[in-house]
Design a protein around this motif. Sequence first.
Motif, short mmCIF file in Angstrom:
data_model
loop_
_atom_site.label_atom_id
_atom_site.label_comp_id
_atom_site.label_asym_id
_atom_site.label_seq_id
_atom_site.Cartn_x
_atom_site.Cartn_y
_atom_site.Cartn_z
N MET A 52 -13.21 72.44 57.62
CA MET A 52 -13.99 73.08 59.30
C MET A 52 -14.13 71.81 59.70
O MET A 52 -14.55 71.79 61.22
CB MET A 52 -15.24 73.74 58.43
CG MET A 52 -14.71 75.27 58.65
SD MET A 52 -14.77 76.01 59.87
CE MET A 52 -16.42 76.31 60.05
N HIS A 53 -14.03 70.76 59.33
CA HIS A 53 -14.57 69.43 60.07
C HIS A 53 -13.56 69.45 60.92
O HIS A 53 -13.78 68.83 61.82
CB HIS A 53 -13.89 68.75 58.56
CG HIS A 53 -15.76 68.36 58.56
ND1 HIS A 53 -16.85 67.58 59.00
CD2 HIS A 53 -16.21 68.28 56.79
CE1 HIS A 53 -17.85 67.86 57.58
NE2 HIS A 53 -17.36 67.69 56.81
N ALA A 54 -12.32 69.44 60.98
CA ALA A 54 -10.55 68.88 61.52
C ALA A 54 -10.63 70.55 63.15
O ALA A 54 -10.21 69.35 63.85
CB ALA A 54 -9.50 69.45 60.43
N VAL A 55 -11.52 71.62 62.38
CA VAL A 55 -11.32 72.07 63.89
C VAL A 55 -12.46 72.40 64.74
O VAL A 55 -13.23 73.11 64.64
CB VAL A 55 -10.79 73.34 63.49
CG1 VAL A 55 -9.31 73.39 62.10
CG2 VAL A 55 -11.89 74.19 62.60
N ASP A 56 -13.49 71.10 64.71
CA ASP A 56 -14.94 71.33 65.22
C ASP A 56 -15.70 72.50 64.70
O ASP A 56 -16.93 73.15 65.17
CB ASP A 56 -15.45 71.09 66.06
CG ASP A 56 -14.76 69.94 66.86
OD1 ASP A 56 -15.28 68.89 66.10
OD2 ASP A 56 -14.27 69.40 68.00
N HIS A 57 -15.71 73.75 63.34
CA HIS A 57 -15.93 74.37 62.04
C HIS A 57 -15.92 75.59 63.38
O HIS A 57 -16.90 76.32 63.90
CB HIS A 57 -17.96 74.03 62.72
CG HIS A 57 -18.48 72.48 62.14
ND1 HIS A 57 -17.83 72.43 60.92
CD2 HIS A 57 -18.31 71.64 62.75
CE1 HIS A 57 -18.43 70.75 60.24
NE2 HIS A 57 -18.98 70.11 62.11
N LEU A 81 -15.64 59.84 61.83
CA LEU A 81 -14.66 59.49 62.36
C LEU A 81 -14.77 60.45 63.83
O LEU A 81 -14.62 59.57 65.02
CB LEU A 81 -13.13 59.85 62.09
CG LEU A 81 -11.91 59.76 62.75
CD1 LEU A 81 -11.59 58.21 62.81
CD2 LEU A 81 -11.04 60.35 62.42
N ARG A 82 -14.72 61.34 63.94
CA ARG A 82 -14.86 62.19 65.28
C ARG A 82 -16.04 61.60 65.71
O ARG A 82 -15.82 60.98 67.10
CB ARG A 82 -15.17 63.45 65.02
CG ARG A 82 -13.67 64.21 65.03
CD ARG A 82 -13.51 65.57 64.51
NE ARG A 82 -12.36 65.87 64.62
CZ ARG A 82 -11.33 66.36 65.25
NH1 ARG A 82 -11.87 66.70 66.62
NH2 ARG A 82 -10.75 67.34 64.73
N HIS A 83 -17.00 61.41 65.68
CA HIS A 83 -18.72 60.51 66.09
C HIS A 83 -18.28 59.83 67.01
O HIS A 83 -18.65 59.31 68.28
CB HIS A 83 -19.96 60.75 65.13
CG HIS A 83 -20.05 62.24 64.90
ND1 HIS A 83 -19.84 63.44 66.10
CD2 HIS A 83 -19.81 63.31 63.82
CE1 HIS A 83 -20.51 64.45 65.39
NE2 HIS A 83 -19.84 64.39 64.15
N THR A 84 -17.67 58.70 65.96
CA THR A 84 -17.46 57.35 66.32
C THR A 84 -16.91 57.61 67.54
O THR A 84 -16.62 56.47 68.18
CB THR A 84 -17.11 56.22 64.95
OG1 THR A 84 -17.56 56.90 64.53
CG2 THR A 84 -16.87 55.16 64.88
N ARG A 85 -15.10 57.51 67.40
CA ARG A 85 -14.65 58.03 68.71
C ARG A 85 -15.19 58.40 69.88
O ARG A 85 -14.75 57.13 71.03
CB ARG A 85 -13.40 59.03 68.39
CG ARG A 85 -12.46 58.05 67.41
CD ARG A 85 -11.67 59.79 66.73
NE ARG A 85 -9.64 59.20 66.18
CZ ARG A 85 -9.39 60.51 65.45
NH1 ARG A 85 -9.69 61.04 65.01
NH2 ARG A 85 -8.10 59.86 65.42
N ARG A 86 -15.94 58.90 70.05
CA ARG A 86 -16.81 59.48 71.11
C ARG A 86 -17.58 58.38 71.62
O ARG A 86 -18.21 57.65 72.97
CB ARG A 86 -17.24 60.67 70.33
CG ARG A 86 -16.36 62.02 70.31
CD ARG A 86 -17.13 62.95 70.63
NE ARG A 86 -16.35 64.28 70.22
CZ ARG A 86 -16.33 65.49 69.24
NH1 ARG A 86 -17.87 65.00 68.50
NH2 ARG A 86 -16.01 66.36 68.82
N ALA A 87 -18.22 57.45 69.98
CA ALA A 87 -18.82 56.71 71.05
C ALA A 87 -18.41 55.61 71.79
O ALA A 87 -18.58 55.22 73.26
CB ALA A 87 -19.91 56.48 70.11
#
Length: 352
Positions: free
Chosen positions: A20-25, A295-301
């Motif tokens: 679910m992490h990979a598909v943004d839940h 990971l995804r949050h870090t990419r965005r920030a």
Amino acid sequence: MTDAGDADLRLVDMTLRDGMHAVDHQFTPDQMRDVARALNDAEMDVIEMSHGDGMGGSSINYGFAAASTGEYLDAVAPEVTESDLSVLMLPGIGTVEHIELAASKGADICRIATHVTEADISEEHFEYVVDHGMEAAGLLMLSHMAPPETVLEQAKLMEEYGAEAVYVMDSAGAMLPNDVEERVSLLSEELSIDVGFHAHNNLGLAIGNTLTALDAGAVTIDGCLRGLGAGSGNAQMEVLVGTLKKAGYDVNPDFFGVMDAAEDTLLPMLTEDTMPELDNDSLILGYAGVYSSFLRHTRRASERYGVDPREVLIELGEMEVVGGQEDLITDVASRLAEERGGDGAATAEGDD
């Protein structure tokens, strides 16, 4: 070393939880139902489902899911007739009401996860799981952050609380084979319950580390179809089943059936953006020892503040961040931008 032919293994597929992490839940109940049906038909030992951060994780902090825990359970539980159905609980995110819900909907197992040094917060949750007739398992997340002796101390607490198995969780994909061997072998020698292992692939070692864990005494192991999961993903279940069979292990899931579940059922649901990839960012997650969901949050920030995500992740690793501290990502990215002249921070303020 474990005798492969005598090993009584239990494989837990977490496509509908860690995946679910990979598909943004955003798996829908219908998609969860279809994947669960395919895994059940392939005679998977255990199928785990919930928000990526466990029951109750659907929130602004961890990402809203496409449906509620109850809706997912209603879709999945009727399909799981040959396998056991598992749910995940993180104390502080999920509640005892979620445990009651899962039990009422037919879940067989509740796995309770804490940071590797915080098993003591889980006692009440284990009691509720046992009282509601479910099997209880304990997960020690980010096990690389504590020496083997500390991991054992925490595992013994979970055993005392009622866990029937305790997992060494390589949540950041940061462990080398010797790290796995030291922790799993110690738990296998000292505990009277089963020992499990959960791998992430950020250093490309998910399958190899899982084999090391089995040699060290683990008897229950995790994986996901196509390796779907946070960061660069988990041990790829169809590869794991094939590798174990080739190595002489007696595994229950049907190899071709698991391959078909991955290729025919899951793959059409995925996009290029949701497929796990061992790229530079997820490699740095493993190198820095940072939880994969960062990971995804870090990419965005990092994009927002104009800084290199690798630098952000390494600093977060030095801070020994744990799940629930994702708010620190923005702080680190902003500070790094200011240290480099303030351009990134100024751009972010202008965008607001």
